[in-house]
Design an enzyme around this catalytic site. Structure first.
Site, PDB file in Angstrom:
ATOM      1  N   HIS A 353      -2.075  13.116 103.144  1.00  0.00           N
ATOM      2  CA  HIS A 353      -2.226  12.167 104.244  1.00  0.00           C
ATOM      3  C   HIS A 353      -3.007  10.927 103.831  1.00  0.00           C
ATOM      4  CE1 HIS A 353      -3.373  11.123 108.558  1.00  0.00           C
ATOM      5  NE2 HIS A 353      -2.072  11.332 108.648  1.00  0.00           N
ATOM      6  N   GLU A 381      -4.538   0.026 114.915  1.00  0.00           N
ATOM      7  CA  GLU A 381      -5.052   0.430 113.612  1.00  0.00           C
ATOM      8  C   GLU A 381      -6.374  -0.275 113.306  1.00  0.00           C
ATOM      9  OE1 GLU A 381      -3.492   2.600 111.704  1.00  0.00           O
ATOM     10  OE2 GLU A 381      -1.389   2.583 112.350  1.00  0.00           O
TER      11      GLU A 381
END
Length: 447
Positions: A353, A381
């Site tokens: 990840h 984000e």
């Protein structure tokens, strides 16, 4: 360093000065879990947890129990948990109808004397079109930054782990800035409600408030008034972004454009936005050595073994491999020369990840941004850009990269990657179908 962009953000970024001993790299998910629990237990002023989700499983229970224990021991503690509104109200993908984590949050609040509010942030009215993807936990004056969410696999509670990056930055101004954004930019919004209390409003009833929140977030920035534009020493700049051409996206592209010798990129889902592809191609043209580390398709968190029933979501790792193969084919000459190195990460049945970038010997970007079209257009984000002009963090930087590369293999030829005939029957059939009706491009934009 001169910029190739007419309206460059990089030289104008305000940053908070750092000392080398204020930055700590954690070596794995288990250490991350131990550190997080220790920090929560010793907190004296504030704990702000921001994650895509806090899962109802053993590791999630451990975290939420620790938060309640800390609040009960020190009632004056400012404890806030922020997760994605929509993600918290559904079950796991493919697990059938489930109440979601919000029911668990409500039960925890009902059965505890201490109060740990869990806020749900709706970045969009549908999860498919945008989620809260902010990272960073603020505990007193420490920022714990990782792309990980909070559950068994992300925290390596049992046998399996999902590999990410884990950093601690001890800096009060940075912690204040990140808390301020959560407190005033998210929690204060009319669209944001507590998930740990009953009688939640419907998402439909919040449509106007959600639209207002998203509009505000497109113009939101971290408060860096206590920072400086001096670029002579070690520093960190917090970055925020949602929607097309946001500051975080622009800085990512500028960083790639600024690379002169070496660039390393990590992403779990190889589906680079066109703007990033262009800058990578330009970097190759000017002779920059580039390493890109992605997860093997079997190390993707959406991967489902062929022995299990086919689900549409299980086609995603294969879509990413197709994208990687096309990229490798276009750049086979750069691969042959050693200028471009594509690395596949695989460690047993664990998953990958990682995201982020390392530029020359100066910049390190910590981010949850997957460097894909979804991250560049839909999700909320953030990132932390570490500027190290004097090379004060070179040793831990090398250590982190060495650990990442430990479980990788280099792709020597694009033919090393499988194609449609090699894929499981269900996957191949689905991918042929979406290719025929030309929705493959749409899938790449939203997944």
């Amino acid at each position: 360093m001169p910029s190739l962009f007419k309206r460059s953000l990089l030289p104008k970024l305000r940053s908070f000065p750092l000392t080398a001993d204020a930055v700590t790299f954690l070596s794995g998910a288990a250490e991350f879990r131990r550190c997080l629990l220790e920090k929560i237990a010793s907190a004296t002023r504030r704990i702000y947890i921001v994650a895509l989700y806090l899962q109802q499983d053993e590791a999630g229970q451990e975290i939420l129990d620790a938060l309640h224990a800390a609040k009960q021991a020190r009632p004056e503690l400012d404890v806030v948990v922020v997760v994605d509104w929509l993600r918290a109200q559904r079950g796991l993908i493919g697990a059938g109808k489930q109440p979601g984590n919000s029911a668990w949050y409500q039960e925890m609040t009902r059965t505890h004397a201490s109060e740990v509010p869990v806020y749900g942030v709706p970045v969009q009215t549908r999860e498919l079109f945008g989620v809260l993807h902010l990272k960073g936990f603020v505990i007193d004056d420490c920022v714990i930054y990782s792309g990980a969410s909070l559950n068994n696999v992300y925290l390596h509670k049992f046998d399996k782990y999902r590999y990410d990056r884990y950093h601690l930055l001890q800096n009060r101004d940075l912690a204040d800035s990140m808390q301020h954004l959560v407190q005033h930019g998210l929690v204060a919004s009319k669209a944001v409600h507590r998930l740990d209390l009953p009688n939640l409003p419907t998402t439909r009833s919040l449509r106007n408030d959600i639209g207002d929140l998203r509009s505000r977030l497109k113009h939101a920035v971290y408060d860096t008034t206590q920072g400086t534009t001096d670029k002579s020493g070690l520093s960190v700049s917090p970055l925020l972004g949602v929607g097309k051409n946001n500051p975080l996206n622009r800085v990512i592209c500028e960083l790639i454009a600024s690379a002169q010798q070496q660039l390393t990129i990590c992403t779990p889902y190889f589906n680079l936005p066109l703007a990033v592809i262009r800058e990578v191609n330009r970097a190759l043209a000017r002779g920059v050595k580039i390493d890109i580390v992605v997860g093997d398709k079997t190390a993707n968190d959406f991967y489902i073994p062929p022995s299990e029933p086919f689900k549409v979501i299980s086609a995603l790792p294969y879509l990413y491999e197709i994208s990687l193969r096309r990229f490798a084919k276009r750049h086979q000459r750069n691969i042959d020369s050693g200028q471009l190195n594509l690395h596949l990460w695989l460690d047993g049945d664990n998953t990958y990840h990682l995201k982020g970038m390392w530029i020359d010997q100066r910049y390190t970007l910590l981010t949850g941004n997957n460097l894909n079209p979804r991250a560049f257009r839909l999700d909320l984000e953030n990132g932390l850009l570490i500027d190290d002009p004097k090379g004060e963090l070179q040793a831990p930087r090398r250590t982190e990269l060495a650990q990442i590369f430990q479980h990788t293999r280099r792709i020597e030829r694009f033919q090393d990657l499988q194609t449609l005939p090699d894929y499981p029957t269900g996957v191949a059939k689905f991918l042929k179908r979406v290719s025929r009706v030309r929705i493959e491009r749409l899938l790449y934009r939203i997944l």
